[in-house]
Each structure stands twice: as structure tokens, then as C-alpha cells.
Scaffold this motif. Structure first.
Motif, PDB file in Angstrom:
ATOM      1  N   GLY A 139       0.786  -1.407   0.052  1.00  0.00           N
ATOM      2  CA  GLY A 139       0.137   0.115   0.051  1.00  0.00           C
ATOM      3  C   GLY A 139       0.749   1.173  -0.061  1.00  0.00           C
ATOM      4  O   GLY A 139       0.469   2.254  -0.462  1.00  0.00           O
ATOM      5  N   PHE A 140       2.115   1.338   0.555  1.00  0.00           N
ATOM      6  CA  PHE A 140       2.924   2.325   0.788  1.00  0.00           C
ATOM      7  C   PHE A 140       3.491   2.734  -0.572  1.00  0.00           C
ATOM      8  O   PHE A 140       3.232   3.729  -1.092  1.00  0.00           O
ATOM      9  CB  PHE A 140       4.001   2.039   1.609  1.00  0.00           C
ATOM     10  CG  PHE A 140       5.184   3.190   1.536  1.00  0.00           C
ATOM     11  CD1 PHE A 140       4.915   4.205   2.522  1.00  0.00           C
ATOM     12  CD2 PHE A 140       6.340   3.082   0.845  1.00  0.00           C
ATOM     13  CE1 PHE A 140       5.935   5.334   2.530  1.00  0.00           C
ATOM     14  CE2 PHE A 140       7.317   4.211   0.847  1.00  0.00           C
ATOM     15  CZ  PHE A 140       6.884   5.380   1.608  1.00  0.00           C
ATOM     16  N   PHE A 141       3.670   1.747  -1.638  1.00  0.00           N
ATOM     17  CA  PHE A 141       3.972   2.157  -3.039  1.00  0.00           C
ATOM     18  C   PHE A 141       2.898   2.575  -3.746  1.00  0.00           C
ATOM     19  O   PHE A 141       3.234   3.532  -4.843  1.00  0.00           O
ATOM     20  CB  PHE A 141       4.811   0.911  -3.291  1.00  0.00           C
ATOM     21  CG  PHE A 141       6.263   0.512  -2.627  1.00  0.00           C
ATOM     22  CD1 PHE A 141       7.321   1.423  -2.946  1.00  0.00           C
ATOM     23  CD2 PHE A 141       6.290  -0.420  -1.718  1.00  0.00           C
ATOM     24  CE1 PHE A 141       8.475   1.288  -2.475  1.00  0.00           C
ATOM     25  CE2 PHE A 141       7.177  -0.456  -1.141  1.00  0.00           C
ATOM     26  CZ  PHE A 141       8.255   0.283  -1.390  1.00  0.00           C
ATOM     27  N   VAL A 142       1.865   1.896  -3.559  1.00  0.00           N
ATOM     28  CA  VAL A 142       0.735   1.975  -4.449  1.00  0.00           C
ATOM     29  C   VAL A 142       0.001   3.488  -4.089  1.00  0.00           C
ATOM     30  O   VAL A 142      -0.320   4.197  -5.230  1.00  0.00           O
ATOM     31  CB  VAL A 142      -0.519   1.067  -3.990  1.00  0.00           C
ATOM     32  CG1 VAL A 142      -1.802   1.485  -4.787  1.00  0.00           C
ATOM     33  CG2 VAL A 142       0.167  -0.392  -4.610  1.00  0.00           C
ATOM     34  N   ILE A 143       0.130   4.034  -3.166  1.00  0.00           N
ATOM     35  CA  ILE A 143      -0.541   5.209  -2.789  1.00  0.00           C
ATOM     36  C   ILE A 143       0.537   6.369  -3.587  1.00  0.00           C
ATOM     37  O   ILE A 143      -0.121   7.389  -3.762  1.00  0.00           O
ATOM     38  CB  ILE A 143      -0.692   5.598  -1.186  1.00  0.00           C
ATOM     39  CG1 ILE A 143      -1.760   6.792  -1.053  1.00  0.00           C
ATOM     40  CG2 ILE A 143       0.746   5.906  -0.673  1.00  0.00           C
ATOM     41  CD1 ILE A 143      -1.832   6.748   0.578  1.00  0.00           C
ATOM     42  N   TRP A 144       1.751   6.017  -3.565  1.00  0.00           N
ATOM     43  CA  TRP A 144       2.694   7.053  -4.269  1.00  0.00           C
ATOM     44  C   TRP A 144       2.405   7.253  -5.523  1.00  0.00           C
ATOM     45  O   TRP A 144       2.538   8.157  -6.285  1.00  0.00           O
ATOM     46  CB  TRP A 144       3.943   6.887  -3.615  1.00  0.00           C
ATOM     47  CG  TRP A 144       4.310   7.138  -2.573  1.00  0.00           C
ATOM     48  CD1 TRP A 144       4.898   6.501  -1.287  1.00  0.00           C
ATOM     49  CD2 TRP A 144       4.668   8.781  -2.057  1.00  0.00           C
ATOM     50  NE1 TRP A 144       4.961   7.184  -0.134  1.00  0.00           N
ATOM     51  CE2 TRP A 144       4.899   8.333  -0.683  1.00  0.00           C
ATOM     52  CE3 TRP A 144       4.341   9.729  -2.446  1.00  0.00           C
ATOM     53  CZ2 TRP A 144       5.225   9.768   0.119  1.00  0.00           C
ATOM     54  CZ3 TRP A 144       4.416  10.928  -1.819  1.00  0.00           C
ATOM     55  CH2 TRP A 144       4.793  10.914  -0.390  1.00  0.00           C
TER      56      TRP A 144
END
Length: 304
Positions: free
Chosen positions: A279-284
């Protein structure tokens, strides 16, 4: 207006150095000195940074007469503000500056990108395009950006959990993280104490990651719903599969899977942290990547 622009330019430059000073003070305190004075300095400079960021956004609101979240530059300043506030609260709750060591480079990088990389015309306070002249602007964009910040912090804790799980803290690292724990014992007892400490810290990171994502998810949901209503009002359709909308949905699904795995499947710790880290990478990608890699209804002003 010209006098305000000069003041904003001055404050913007000063804030860059304050953020850099805050970053180094946290790193020095965490990795080297572990002195209360450095902890106090980092907290004061963090609060100062928040005040200045709010001042810049508030000044734009007062002088340009629009809610200052109309383009990528302003949304980054807003995101930096929420990230710093969230970090400050988390450090009080967790009693460690571990989160700040990762969050502050992120905030500094974002701020540097906004003030130095974005073209000057994108940093100007200009009138709103017709599609943004709506009361939904304040609700939708502020809630979306707040949800991004909260989810970033929550997923960042998941990343920290995986890092601790992969690279077991040594005795020296343990002392860096929490200097209040004494290791006056033999080697075997030290290993047991370090292992116990690692597990305890991971439990705290896991619990707070869950709490933050649990808070950010409903905010993201409200933001998406309000955006759909606004889209229908502005463009005549609730959903158009615009790249930003599609990635917002993907982001929502990732964190929905995270919460489903925890609440229904009983997943926790490592398995949950893996989803949170995704989720950390997807949100960026949703926030920044889409703006530069695709064109769509949200491309004007590279809105966040």
C-alpha cells in the motif's frame, strides 16, 4: 500581493533549511548522542516547520481568496504538514524517533521537489479553473490528502516492521532505539533481552500501523465518494475511469484487503505488514505517479 509573494519566498527558503536542520537533529539524536537536548530541538523545529507550512497555505488563502489545494505544489505543502503532525503525535505515543528517521527524509524530499523541481508557474497562486470552483474543493481534496498522509504513515510503520523482521536489531541498535533499557547481563541473557525487545517493538509497530490504516481507510472512502459527487456536478458523470480515479480505487482495494485480512482472516504482524508495505508504494503511484505518467481529467495543474 507583491509584498506577500516576497514574504512567501523568504519563508519558503527558510523552511527548507529548518526541515534539513530537523532531519539532522533527529538523526544525530537517534544514532549518535541520545541526549534530551537534541530531542527537544527536533520537536521544536518540527513544530516550527508545521507552523510555517500552515502560514504559507493560510497566506495564500487570504491573499488569493481560494482554498489552497488547487494544484500539486499546494497539495504537497498540505501533505507535508499532515505528515509532520502525524509523526509528532506518533513519536509521543511510541516514545521513539524511529518513525521520524524515515518520515523526515520523505518530507524533506517532497518539499525540495515542490520548491525546486516544479516549474515556477506551477507554484504561483492563480485563479481556479471552472471545474474547481465548487464548495466540494475544500471537502474532497482536504479529506483525500489527509487520508493519503495517514495511510502513508501507517504503511510506513509496516515497512519498518518488515525491516526489523529482516534485520534483527543488535544490542547497539537496541540502545539507539530505546536508551532506557539496560543490558547489564551476560551474552545469553543479552540475546534473550534483545529478542524480547525486538518482538515488543514489532508488536507496537504492528498495532499502530493497524490503527493508522484503520483511520486513513474511511477517510479515503469519504474522499472518493465526495469526489464522485463532485465529478457528477462538474463533468456529468460519477465515475469516468480517469487514471487518478482508477488508481484511487486500486489504493482503496489494497487497504481494504489489508483490513479484511486482519479483521476476518486474523492476519497480523508479517503477513499484514507485507500488504501494508504494498500500500505504501501504491499510494505514491496514485498521488504522484499518475500525474506524470498519464493524462486525464485530473491533469490540470497536476492536482494531487
Amino acid at each position: 500581493m507583491n509584498s506577500y509573494l516576497q514574504i512567501e519566498s523568504f519563508v519558503t527558503n527558510i523552511l527548507l533549511y529548518i526541515l534539513l536542520f530537523t532531519l539532522f537533529s533527529v538523526w544525530l539524536n537517534f544514532f549518535f548522542f541520545k541526549q534530551k537536548i537534541f530531542s527537544v530541538i527536533s520537536k521544536v523545529s518540527t513544530i516550527t516547520s508545521v507552523v510555517l507550512l500552515i502560514g504559507i497555505l493560510g497566506g495564500r488563502w487570504a491573499t488569493a481568496h481560494y482554498f489552497p489545494l488547487s494544484n500539486l505544489y499546494e497539495s504537497i505543502l498540505f501533505l507535508c504538514t499532515i505528515l509532520l503532525i502525524g509523526q509528532f503525535i506518533a513519536e509521543i505515543k511510541l516514545s521513539t524517533q524511529l518513525l521520524g528517521c524515515l518520515n523526515l527524509p520523505l518530507v524533506f524530499g517532497l518539499y525540495r521537489f515542490a520548491t525546486s523541481v516544479l516549474p515556477p508557474e506551477m507554484r504561483k497562486a492563480t485563479g481556479l479553473p471552472p471545474s474547481l470552483q465548487s464548495n466540494w474543493l475544500m471537502m474532497h481534496v482536504s479529506i483525500i490528502m489527509t487520508s493519503y498522509a495517514v495511510l502513508i504513515l501507517g504503511s510506513l510503520l509496516s515497512v519498518l516492521f518488515l525491516l526489523l523482521n529482516q534485520f534483527k536489531p543488535t544490542v547497539k541498535t537496541k540502545n539507539l532505539i530505546n536508551s532506557n533499557v539496560s543490558l547489564q547481563s551476560n551474552d545469553s541473557e543479552t540475546q534473550i533481552a534483545t529478542s524480547s525487545f525486538t518482538e515488543s517493538l514489532q508488536n507496537i509497530l504492528d498495532a499502530w500501523s493497524y490503527r493508522l490504516i484503520g483511520l486513513g481507510f474511511p477517510l479515503l472512502t469519504i474522499g472518493i465518494i465526495s469526489g464522485a459527487i463532485w465529478a457528477n456536478e462538474a463533468w456529468g458523470a460519477y465515475w469516468s475511469w480517469d487514471p487518478k480515479e482508477s488508481w484511487a480505487l486500486i489504493t482503496w482495494l489494497v487497504f481494504a484487503i489489508y483490513l479484511h485480512a486482519r479483521l476476518v482472516k486474523g492476519w497480523a504482524k508479517k503477513n499484514a505488514a507485507i500488504i501494508g508495505s504494498v500500500g505504501f508504494f501504491v499510494i505514491w503511484i496514485c498521488y504522484l505517479g499518475v500525474n506524470f505518467l498519464s493524462k486525464g481529467l485530473h491533469s490540470y495543474g497536476l492536482i494531487g
